[in-house]
Design a protein around this motif. Sequence first.
Motif, PDB file in Angstrom:
ATOM      1  N   PHE A 177       0.851  -1.183   0.000  1.00  0.00           N
ATOM      2  CA  PHE A 177       0.000   0.000   0.000  1.00  0.00           C
ATOM      3  C   PHE A 177       0.891   1.238   0.000  1.00  0.00           C
ATOM      4  CE2 PHE A 177      -2.910  -3.168   1.879  1.00  0.00           C
ATOM      5  CZ  PHE A 177      -3.935  -3.083   0.936  1.00  0.00           C
ATOM      6  N   SER A 178       0.382   2.317  -0.546  1.00  0.00           N
ATOM      7  CA  SER A 178       1.168   3.545  -0.710  1.00  0.00           C
ATOM      8  C   SER A 178       1.390   4.275   0.613  1.00  0.00           C
ATOM      9  CB  SER A 178       0.455   4.502  -1.667  1.00  0.00           C
ATOM     10  OG  SER A 178       0.352   3.923  -2.941  1.00  0.00           O
ATOM     11  N   ILE A 179       2.562   4.882   0.704  1.00  0.00           N
ATOM     12  CA  ILE A 179       2.891   5.761   1.820  1.00  0.00           C
ATOM     13  C   ILE A 179       3.405   7.075   1.251  1.00  0.00           C
ATOM     14  CG2 ILE A 179       3.328   3.956   3.537  1.00  0.00           C
ATOM     15  CD1 ILE A 179       6.349   4.474   2.925  1.00  0.00           C
ATOM     16  N   TYR A 180       3.393   8.117   2.104  1.00  0.00           N
ATOM     17  CA  TYR A 180       3.683   9.462   1.633  1.00  0.00           C
ATOM     18  C   TYR A 180       4.681  10.168   2.545  1.00  0.00           C
ATOM     19  CZ  TYR A 180      -0.230   8.418  -1.312  1.00  0.00           C
ATOM     20  OH  TYR A 180      -1.035   7.807  -2.242  1.00  0.00           O
ATOM     21  N   ASN A 181       5.403  11.122   1.964  1.00  0.00           N
ATOM     22  CA  ASN A 181       6.338  11.939   2.745  1.00  0.00           C
ATOM     23  C   ASN A 181       5.660  13.247   3.141  1.00  0.00           C
ATOM     24  OD1 ASN A 181       6.477  13.622   0.466  1.00  0.00           O
ATOM     25  ND2 ASN A 181       8.369  12.670  -0.259  1.00  0.00           N
ATOM     26  N   THR A 182       6.394  14.181   3.729  1.00  0.00           N
ATOM     27  CA  THR A 182       5.790  15.433   4.191  1.00  0.00           C
ATOM     28  C   THR A 182       5.318  16.324   3.049  1.00  0.00           C
ATOM     29  OG1 THR A 182       7.986  16.401   4.402  1.00  0.00           O
ATOM     30  CG2 THR A 182       6.969  15.575   6.397  1.00  0.00           C
TER      31      THR A 182
END
Length: 164
Positions: free
Chosen positions: A132-137
């Motif tokens: 599943f996708s994850i994100y940075n700031t």
Amino acid sequence: MKTRLLYIFILYSTLGFSQDTISELLKKHNSKGIPYISVEELAMPKTDAIILDSREPQEYEVSHIKDAISVGYDNFNIETIEKHIPKRDQEIIVYCSLGIRSEVIANKLKKAGYTKVKNLYGGIFEWKNKNFSIYNTQEKETDSIHTFSKEWSKWLNNGIKIHE
């Protein structure tokens, strides 16, 4: 005190007392007082919940689940949550790296009267391990995952391991 317990856990992990599976790890460290939600269930479009990231801010900055709110662990403040989530029956999902710190925070929410609190089984590691996708700031997709420590990084099978 909380941080000291985590460091003790890490010490035992490095001495060979680590668990073979995430399931065994969670059984050993969690009380089962907070129900789990699977990463697959959380990823379903019909899941309408507020997602709280109970890792430290530097972990959240490297990677987090989309739309998650950083609440921290060492400096968690229930009063801040009560201001932002006044409805006590709102569904809330709490996660951390694996699901240990998030249970502590979930229990604090439960004690404050929140009735629909769940712990993400396997945390952000399981989320990434299941692709599943994850994100940075900057809210851009990333493969980098903050693993808290080199020792904990063994539970992450997918992505780029960051622990500094």
